[in-house]
Design an enzyme around this catalytic site. Sequence first.
Site, PDB file in Angstrom:
ATOM      1  N   ASN A  73       1.018  -1.385  -0.030  1.00 46.62           N
ATOM      2  CA  ASN A  73      -0.088   0.072   0.072  1.00 46.62           C
ATOM      3  C   ASN A  73       0.958   1.407  -0.033  1.00 46.62           C
ATOM      4  O   ASN A  73       1.504   1.746   1.088  1.00 46.62           O
ATOM      5  CB  ASN A  73      -1.135  -0.136   1.382  1.00 46.62           C
ATOM      6  CG  ASN A  73      -1.693   1.176   1.472  1.00 46.62           C
ATOM      7  OD1 ASN A  73      -1.817   1.923   0.459  1.00 46.62           O
ATOM      8  ND2 ASN A  73      -2.313   1.399   2.651  1.00 46.62           N
TER       9      ASN A  73
ATOM     10  N   LYS B  78       0.104   4.170  -0.243  1.00 57.35           N
ATOM     11  CA  LYS B  78      -0.645   5.536   0.385  1.00 57.35           C
ATOM     12  C   LYS B  78      -0.206   6.660  -0.721  1.00 57.35           C
ATOM     13  O   LYS B  78      -0.272   6.659  -1.846  1.00 57.35           O
ATOM     14  CB  LYS B  78       0.002   5.808   1.724  1.00 57.35           C
ATOM     15  CG  LYS B  78      -0.348   4.481   2.492  1.00 57.35           C
ATOM     16  CD  LYS B  78       0.045   4.414   3.987  1.00 57.35           C
ATOM     17  CE  LYS B  78      -0.359   3.142   4.813  1.00 57.35           C
ATOM     18  NZ  LYS B  78      -0.286   3.452   6.294  1.00 57.35           N
TER      19      LYS B  78
ATOM     20  N   HIS C 260      -9.570   1.175   4.703  1.00 57.90           N
ATOM     21  CA  HIS C 260      -8.005   1.061   5.410  1.00 57.90           C
ATOM     22  C   HIS C 260      -8.415   2.318   6.632  1.00 57.90           C
ATOM     23  O   HIS C 260      -9.448   3.308   6.665  1.00 57.90           O
ATOM     24  CB  HIS C 260      -7.062   1.720   4.623  1.00 57.90           C
ATOM     25  CG  HIS C 260      -5.771   1.805   5.146  1.00 57.90           C
ATOM     26  ND1 HIS C 260      -5.351   2.986   6.307  1.00 57.90           N
ATOM     27  CD2 HIS C 260      -4.858   1.034   5.246  1.00 57.90           C
ATOM     28  CE1 HIS C 260      -3.952   2.674   6.562  1.00 57.90           C
ATOM     29  NE2 HIS C 260      -3.747   1.482   6.108  1.00 57.90           N
TER      30      HIS C 260
ATOM     31  N   GLU D  95      -6.809   4.677   7.856  1.00 59.69           N
ATOM     32  CA  GLU D  95      -6.813   6.156   7.597  1.00 59.69           C
ATOM     33  C   GLU D  95      -8.048   6.634   6.779  1.00 59.69           C
ATOM     34  O   GLU D  95      -8.266   7.841   6.808  1.00 59.69           O
ATOM     35  CB  GLU D  95      -5.427   6.173   6.625  1.00 59.69           C
ATOM     36  CG  GLU D  95      -4.097   6.097   7.359  1.00 59.69           C
ATOM     37  CD  GLU D  95      -3.001   5.473   6.613  1.00 59.69           C
ATOM     38  OE1 GLU D  95      -2.952   5.472   5.638  1.00 59.69           O
ATOM     39  OE2 GLU D  95      -2.057   5.016   7.322  1.00 59.69           O
TER      40      GLU D  95
ATOM     41  N   GLU E 261      -5.544  -5.115  10.949  1.00 62.85           N
ATOM     42  CA  GLU E 261      -4.401  -3.954  10.771  1.00 62.85           C
ATOM     43  C   GLU E 261      -4.653  -3.106  12.090  1.00 62.85           C
ATOM     44  O   GLU E 261      -5.511  -2.165  12.281  1.00 62.85           O
ATOM     45  CB  GLU E 261      -4.523  -3.089   9.910  1.00 62.85           C
ATOM     46  CG  GLU E 261      -4.037  -3.583   8.523  1.00 62.85           C
ATOM     47  CD  GLU E 261      -3.274  -2.500   7.447  1.00 62.85           C
ATOM     48  OE1 GLU E 261      -2.477  -2.914   7.061  1.00 62.85           O
ATOM     49  OE2 GLU E 261      -4.174  -1.366   7.514  1.00 62.85           O
TER      50      GLU E 261
ATOM     51  N   GLY F  47       2.558   2.207  10.856  1.00 64.54           N
ATOM     52  CA  GLY F  47       3.446   3.265  10.757  1.00 64.54           C
ATOM     53  C   GLY F  47       4.166   3.713  11.954  1.00 64.54           C
ATOM     54  O   GLY F  47       4.915   4.870  12.218  1.00 64.54           O
TER      55      GLY F  47
ATOM     56  N   SER G  49       3.178  -2.033  10.590  1.00 66.75           N
ATOM     57  CA  SER G  49       4.796  -2.182  10.697  1.00 66.75           C
ATOM     58  C   SER G  49       5.384  -3.582  10.498  1.00 66.75           C
ATOM     59  O   SER G  49       6.320  -4.029  11.189  1.00 66.75           O
ATOM     60  CB  SER G  49       5.146  -1.733  12.088  1.00 66.75           C
ATOM     61  OG  SER G  49       4.752  -0.431  12.577  1.00 66.75           O
TER      62      SER G  49
HETATM   63  P1  PGA Z   1       2.874   0.197   7.774  1.00 68.20           P
HETATM   64  O1  PGA Z   1       1.462   0.588   7.232  1.00 68.20           O
HETATM   65  O2  PGA Z   1       3.249  -1.149   7.282  1.00 68.20           O
HETATM   66  O3  PGA Z   1       3.743   1.552   7.148  1.00 68.20           O
HETATM   67  O4  PGA Z   1       2.588   0.330   9.216  1.00 68.20           O
HETATM   68  C1  PGA Z   1       0.284  -0.448   7.061  1.00 68.20           C
HETATM   69  C2  PGA Z   1      -0.643  -0.218   6.358  1.00 68.20           C
HETATM   70  O5  PGA Z   1      -1.247   1.137   6.770  1.00 68.20           O
HETATM   71  O6  PGA Z   1      -1.351  -0.810   5.569  1.00 68.20           O
END
Ligand code: PGA
Length: 259
Positions: free
Chosen positions: A12, A14, A98, A100, A170, A176, A216
Amino acid sequence: MTDRRKPLVAGNWKMNKLRHEAVDLALQLRQQYGSTDDVDIVLCPPFPWLLPVGEAIQGSRISLGAQNIHWEKQGAFTGEVSGGMLADAGCRYVIIGHSERRQFFAETNEMVGRKVAAALASGLLPIICVGETWAQRQAGETNALVANQVTAALSGLTEDQVRTLAVAYEPIWAIGTGHSASGDDAQEVAGLIREVVSKVVSAGAASSMRILYGGSVTPQNMPEFISQKDIDGALVGGASLKADSFSGIIEAAMVIAGR
Ligand code: PGA
């Protein structure tokens, strides 16, 4: 041991990368994994780069995915993109719900359900994201919240539709942050997701669908996740932005797939 589900590793990206950076990364991954068959690899670039990234991986086994979808087919929805458009742009997968999107763009469980149905109607394979905040985990609400998110996302779908999709667990506190969940904690929630699907859809759908872990993920911790019995892959953010870290994650999935 029963047949293992085919691992799925999705990057992803983003809101990252300019066009040439996106295409360069796709070309590097194509060179390394363009004919890899034992792991499904998906790249999810920002909307404007779907076409050039799609071109870069065309004819390879790497798939293209989008990061969002609107549930209507067409019309006056400024800034939105439909499932038909994504399929026409070459997408095979789409990330839906997601955290976000839920947090910053007010996506509700009900909207996620509509998006999932729209994606399937357009022939796209949804990767549905669920997960709790740290406060919710501390309050012991994780299981009820995730069960609720999964049930809402799958409402009205047929058993055959559910078999094809993926759910990504998640935990929001792990995204992140560099603080991933433990393999055991991720397995516990993945197992719960399969139980919920078994109850609200069918045991067959529950055992066919893929469950990913996200938050992460790195080449170092991927083996801990992919070796769990209910975890079939990863949704990767930060570590998917560089060929070497994303490759390390794919390699860990390949080890499991080869067993
Ligand atoms: P990350 O993000 O691997 O940077 O923690 C995962 C995601 O948001 O799908």
